[in-house]
Design a protein around this motif. Structure first.
Motif, mmCIF file in Angstrom:
data_model
loop_
_atom_site.group_PDB
_atom_site.id
_atom_site.type_symbol
_atom_site.label_atom_id
_atom_site.label_comp_id
_atom_site.label_asym_id
_atom_site.label_seq_id
_atom_site.Cartn_x
_atom_site.Cartn_y
_atom_site.Cartn_z
ATOM 1 N N PRO A 479 0.699 -1.300 -0.018
ATOM 2 C CA PRO A 479 -0.003 0.070 -0.004
ATOM 3 C C PRO A 479 0.959 1.341 0.212
ATOM 4 C CG PRO A 479 -0.999 -1.566 1.780
ATOM 5 C CD PRO A 479 0.580 -1.963 1.156
ATOM 6 N N ILE A 480 0.347 2.367 -0.639
ATOM 7 C CA ILE A 480 0.886 3.642 -0.568
ATOM 8 C C ILE A 480 0.220 4.180 0.443
ATOM 9 C CG2 ILE A 480 1.279 5.769 -1.645
ATOM 10 C CD1 ILE A 480 1.422 4.207 -4.521
ATOM 11 N N ALA A 481 0.943 4.703 1.587
ATOM 12 C CA ALA A 481 0.061 5.084 2.763
ATOM 13 C C ALA A 481 -0.791 6.377 2.458
ATOM 14 C CB ALA A 481 1.117 5.437 3.707
ATOM 15 N N GLY A 482 -1.974 6.264 2.770
ATOM 16 C CA GLY A 482 -2.917 7.374 2.781
ATOM 17 C C GLY A 482 -3.466 7.686 1.149
ATOM 18 N N LEU A 483 -3.257 6.679 0.320
ATOM 19 C CA LEU A 483 -3.718 6.895 -1.017
ATOM 20 C C LEU A 483 -4.792 5.786 -1.374
ATOM 21 C CD1 LEU A 483 -3.738 8.591 -3.615
ATOM 22 C CD2 LEU A 483 -1.779 6.948 -4.535
ATOM 23 N N TYR A 484 -6.162 6.294 -1.629
ATOM 24 C CA TYR A 484 -6.992 5.133 -2.038
ATOM 25 C C TYR A 484 -7.545 5.533 -3.466
ATOM 26 C CZ TYR A 484 -6.956 4.617 3.018
ATOM 27 O OH TYR A 484 -6.360 4.425 4.200
ATOM 28 N N ALA A 485 -8.046 4.416 -4.104
ATOM 29 C CA ALA A 485 -8.712 4.466 -5.301
ATOM 30 C C ALA A 485 -10.004 3.755 -5.328
ATOM 31 C CB ALA A 485 -8.208 4.068 -6.412
ATOM 32 N N VAL A 486 -11.373 4.527 -5.626
ATOM 33 C CA VAL A 486 -12.438 3.990 -5.648
ATOM 34 C C VAL A 486 -13.339 3.928 -6.873
ATOM 35 C CG1 VAL A 486 -12.713 4.343 -3.355
ATOM 36 C CG2 VAL A 486 -13.712 5.827 -4.602
ATOM 37 N N GLY A 487 -14.456 3.419 -7.141
ATOM 38 C CA GLY A 487 -15.418 3.258 -8.009
ATOM 39 C C GLY A 487 -14.478 2.578 -9.181
ATOM 40 N N THR A 488 -14.980 3.371 -10.488
ATOM 41 C CA THR A 488 -14.257 2.791 -11.509
ATOM 42 C C THR A 488 -12.578 3.091 -11.690
ATOM 43 O OG1 THR A 488 -14.797 4.686 -12.919
ATOM 44 C CG2 THR A 488 -16.412 2.930 -12.879
ATOM 45 N N ASP A 489 -12.164 3.950 -10.875
ATOM 46 C CA ASP A 489 -10.821 4.131 -10.914
ATOM 47 C C ASP A 489 -9.974 2.854 -10.389
ATOM 48 O OD1 ASP A 489 -10.718 6.772 -12.009
ATOM 49 O OD2 ASP A 489 -10.394 7.907 -10.050
ATOM 50 N N GLY A 490 -10.601 2.391 -9.422
ATOM 51 C CA GLY A 490 -9.871 1.357 -8.614
ATOM 52 C C GLY A 490 -10.749 -0.128 -8.707
ATOM 53 N N CYS A 491 -11.771 -0.358 -9.510
ATOM 54 C CA CYS A 491 -12.627 -1.497 -9.327
ATOM 55 C C CYS A 491 -11.456 -2.921 -9.704
ATOM 56 C CB CYS A 491 -13.655 -1.335 -10.327
ATOM 57 S SG CYS A 491 -14.801 -2.919 -10.197
ATOM 58 N N MET A 492 -11.764 -3.790 -8.618
ATOM 59 C CA MET A 492 -11.024 -4.960 -8.908
ATOM 60 C C MET A 492 -11.819 -6.272 -9.020
ATOM 61 S SD MET A 492 -7.901 -3.947 -9.025
ATOM 62 C CE MET A 492 -6.722 -5.345 -8.664
ATOM 63 N N LEU A 493 -12.828 -5.961 -9.165
ATOM 64 C CA LEU A 493 -13.830 -7.146 -9.195
ATOM 65 C C LEU A 493 -13.958 -8.008 -10.524
ATOM 66 C CD1 LEU A 493 -17.248 -5.553 -7.645
ATOM 67 C CD2 LEU A 493 -15.493 -7.147 -6.705
ATOM 68 N N TYR A 494 -13.501 -7.266 -11.608
ATOM 69 C CA TYR A 494 -13.639 -8.023 -12.985
ATOM 70 C C TYR A 494 -12.138 -7.745 -13.440
ATOM 71 C CZ TYR A 494 -18.190 -5.925 -11.988
ATOM 72 O OH TYR A 494 -19.163 -5.549 -11.436
ATOM 73 N N ARG A 495 -11.795 -8.633 -14.592
ATOM 74 C CA ARG A 495 -10.889 -8.481 -15.175
ATOM 75 C C ARG A 495 -11.120 -8.926 -16.755
ATOM 76 N NH1 ARG A 495 -5.311 -9.403 -12.331
ATOM 77 N NH2 ARG A 495 -6.033 -9.113 -10.145
ATOM 78 N N ASN A 496 -10.916 -7.863 -17.387
ATOM 79 C CA ASN A 496 -10.939 -8.236 -19.001
ATOM 80 C C ASN A 496 -12.375 -7.937 -19.563
ATOM 81 O OD1 ASN A 496 -7.937 -8.627 -19.386
ATOM 82 N ND2 ASN A 496 -8.239 -10.673 -18.826
ATOM 83 N N ILE A 497 -13.205 -8.442 -18.654
ATOM 84 C CA ILE A 497 -14.725 -8.340 -19.256
ATOM 85 C C ILE A 497 -15.676 -8.080 -18.193
ATOM 86 C CG2 ILE A 497 -15.132 -10.889 -19.211
ATOM 87 C CD1 ILE A 497 -16.566 -8.499 -21.990
ATOM 88 N N TYR A 498 -16.609 -7.272 -18.316
ATOM 89 C CA TYR A 498 -17.676 -6.803 -17.242
ATOM 90 C C TYR A 498 -18.628 -7.924 -17.400
ATOM 91 C CZ TYR A 498 -21.274 -4.389 -14.873
ATOM 92 O OH TYR A 498 -22.478 -3.806 -14.059
ATOM 93 N N THR A 499 -18.968 -8.718 -16.525
ATOM 94 C CA THR A 499 -19.683 -10.000 -16.912
ATOM 95 C C THR A 499 -21.161 -9.529 -16.915
ATOM 96 O OG1 THR A 499 -19.689 -10.302 -14.132
ATOM 97 C CG2 THR A 499 -18.015 -11.615 -15.559
ATOM 98 N N ILE A 500 -21.577 -8.542 -16.154
ATOM 99 C CA ILE A 500 -23.087 -8.155 -16.205
ATOM 100 C C ILE A 500 -24.137 -9.465 -16.152
ATOM 101 C CG2 ILE A 500 -22.611 -6.286 -17.650
ATOM 102 C CD1 ILE A 500 -24.409 -7.927 -19.889
ATOM 103 N N ASN A 501 -23.858 -10.646 -15.744
ATOM 104 C CA ASN A 501 -24.994 -11.370 -15.258
ATOM 105 C C ASN A 501 -25.633 -11.208 -13.961
ATOM 106 O OD1 ASN A 501 -22.413 -12.005 -13.918
ATOM 107 N ND2 ASN A 501 -22.719 -14.445 -14.006
ATOM 108 N N VAL A 502 -24.893 -10.419 -13.112
ATOM 109 C CA VAL A 502 -25.526 -9.933 -12.089
ATOM 110 C C VAL A 502 -25.596 -8.483 -12.002
ATOM 111 C CG1 VAL A 502 -25.363 -10.019 -9.502
ATOM 112 C CG2 VAL A 502 -24.710 -12.002 -10.566
ATOM 113 N N GLY A 503 -26.918 -7.966 -12.367
ATOM 114 C CA GLY A 503 -27.059 -6.506 -12.366
ATOM 115 C C GLY A 503 -26.715 -5.818 -11.288
ATOM 116 N N GLY A 504 -25.949 -4.635 -11.594
ATOM 117 C CA GLY A 504 -25.807 -3.623 -10.696
ATOM 118 C C GLY A 504 -24.513 -3.589 -9.812
#
Length: 527
Positions: A479-504
């Motif tokens: 971690p870089i102390a004190g630095l955060y990224a959220v929303g679409t800047d730092g989303c780590m739920l998906y890789r390469n494709i947004y699955t969209i099989n679970v809406g929202g």
């Protein structure tokens, strides 16, 4: 969803409008200045931005950069925690691309229970991990899914309004976990309420103010420099910075690094998503996630800089029917005139339809009059438009050779691909790519049509690598102390494709990551 949209190409636009559903974005950056994804190896304290005369110095605990969906969630949570918060937004309003989002994913809410819906979290975690080929952090999915119900209850406490409807996003998902905002859009149910709540809690909100450079001290974040609408330089001293700038969709360098052909990109989101948040993070040693990031994007036929058309026409004809820009009954070829895929490959996830665009220099849809009339049955106005006002990236001709000539393609190669495709149609089986027989319709009734498939791009998803606590990590994943990224800047739920099989889930992550970052930063500040 708005009822009137820029035509953006006569075929297939609404898939892009539908793609926005449940995604959620946050906007924050100024006009496009390009970017550089190369991170400093040492994460040193030498900023690339040279600030002008400091006209105002502000002291805060936390600075939130970008006041879209995730930034508003972060600012409100941080203020609820008792932290002194400054929220800056480059545009003149809050919400960013999130203004068009219809709702949010959650499991275990009162709204869901009142509707008699029961979902086991592990069902979702398992399917999402499988969809991602086990490449994502299952612990992150587990934490997010199990916090999602509380996130919605918290939003309600902050004043966010929901319509009460919970479903599987109009039949497109595998579970009924999509919670619709009041008015079916965040600009009615979420953004005004969260903006008002942030002000009520004392968040110092600075609109038309752009973050320019992080301030580092002893390899820790110590604030940032920003500029207001008059070009005046502000210094905001803070113990933590939360980046919520909405991604890099308008940054040519980063888009090309991801693999897109910039000449084929048509941006459809709100202004100001130029990757500036990513660049600031990379300048202090953040690890890039751009090459593995995903996107909200669809193909359209043509570029469409003029005209207007009803969204429901595009939805029913071109998205729902799987026609033209989304695949289906036509033949797709690349710049060499060669067929390369089963054209209805994206019928279960329309986000996938634009993926081949990162493999080929260009993609084209070839069809004939019979296919066109079948797709536009009951819509004579649209058919007349195609006949009388074709766009630059659409050709109508009496022969396949003329189509090839129009697009500068080898005529013999294109004719060979059409002949082979027609042969397979006659045989009733696609021996080359396995396309279902019912979608194999020969291209034999003149006039013939060929449209370039451009990419209507709404947002990037991910770009700055983060850990499970939304902390930005360096090249060795520390971690870089004190630095955060959220929303679409730092989303780590998906890789390469947004699955969209679970809406929202993407918008669910906006809220969850914003709250996670604010809560972690509160603990970090407290020592």
């Amino acid at each position: 969803m708005e009822k009137n949209l820029s035509r953006r190409g006569f075929l297939g636009l609404t898939a892009a409008g539908v793609a926005l559903a449940g995604a959620g974005l946050a906007g924050c950056s100024p006009a496009n200045t390009g970017g550089n994804a190369a991170a400093k190896e040492d994460g040193g304290d030498s900023p690339s931005y040279e600030p002008g005369e400091i006209v105002e110095t502000i002291d805060a605990d936390i600075v939130v950069v970008g006041l879209g969906m995730s930034g508003l969630a972060a600012a409100v949570q941080a203020a609820n925690n008792g932290d002194a918060v400054v929220g800056i937004e480059a545009t003149n309003t809050t919400g960013g691309n999130g203004i068009g989002v219809e709702g949010i994913f959650a499991v275990g809410t009162k709204l869901q229970k009142d509707a008699g819906i029961e979902v086991t979290p592990v069902e979702i975690i398992q399917t999402e991990m499988e969809e991602a080929q086990m490449a994502t952090n299952g612990a992150l999915w587990n934490r997010f899914i199990n916090a999602s119900g509380d996130n919605v209850e918290w939003l309600i406490e902050q004043g966010v309004q929901f319509s009460g409807m919970v479903d599987d996003y109009l039949g497109s998902g595998v579970v009924s976990c999509f919670h619709w905002f009041e008015g079916d859009v965040a600009s009615v149910g979420y953004v005004p309420q969260m903006t008002a709540r942030a002000k009520e809690l004392g968040v110092d909100m600075r609109l038309e103010t752009s973050a320019k450079q992080l301030i580092m001290s002893d390899r820790k974040v110590a604030g940032l420099y920003a500029e207001d609408s008059g070009g005046n330089t502000l210094q905001i001293n803070a113990k933590a910075v939360i980046l919520a700038t909405g991604g890099y969709a308008q940054n040519q360098d980063l888009m090309e690094e991801r693999g897109w052909n910039w000449d084929n990109i048509i941006y459809g989101g709100t202004p100001g998503h130029n990757g500036d948040g990513l660049k600031m993070a990379f300048d202090v040693g953040a690890r890039s996630f751009v090459s593995s990031s995903t996107f909200n994007c669809t193909n359209i036929c043509g570029r469409g800089d003029t005209f207007a058309w009803k969204a429901d026409t595009f939805t029913s004809v071109f998205c729902g029917a799987g026609m033209f820009g989304t695949g289906g009954a036509q033949l797709w070829v690349n710049e060499d005139g060669e067929r390369f895929i089963c054209e209805d490959f994206a019928k279960d996830n329309f986000e996938m339809q634009s993926v081949p665009a990162m493999t080929h220099r260009a993609m084209y849809s070839v069809f004939d009059r019979a296919i066109l009339e079948a797709g536009l049955a009951g819509d004579p106005d649209m058919l007349e438009f195609v006949d009388t006002d074709p766009e630059d990236d659409l050709c109508k001709a009496d022969s396949i050779a003329e189509l090839a000539e129009y697009f500068g393609m080898d005529a013999a190669a294109l004719q060979a691909s059409v002949d082979r495709y027609n042969e397979l149609c006659e045989q009733g089986a696609d021996a080359d790519f396995g396309k279902p027989a019912e979608s194999m319709i020969p291209i034999s009734t003149p006039p013939f049509y060929m449209a370039k498939l451009n990419q209507y791009y709404l947002m990037s998803v991910g770009g700055i690598e983060c850990n499970i606590d939304a902390q930005v990590v360096n090249q060795t994943k520390e971690p870089i102390a004190g630095l955060y990224a959220v929303g679409t800047d730092g989303c780590m739920l998906y890789r390469n494709i947004y699955t969209i099989n679970v809406g929202g889930t993407c918008n669910g992550n906006n809220v969850n990551s914003g709250r996670t970052a604010a809560n972690h930063a509160h603990g970090y500040i407290a020592g």
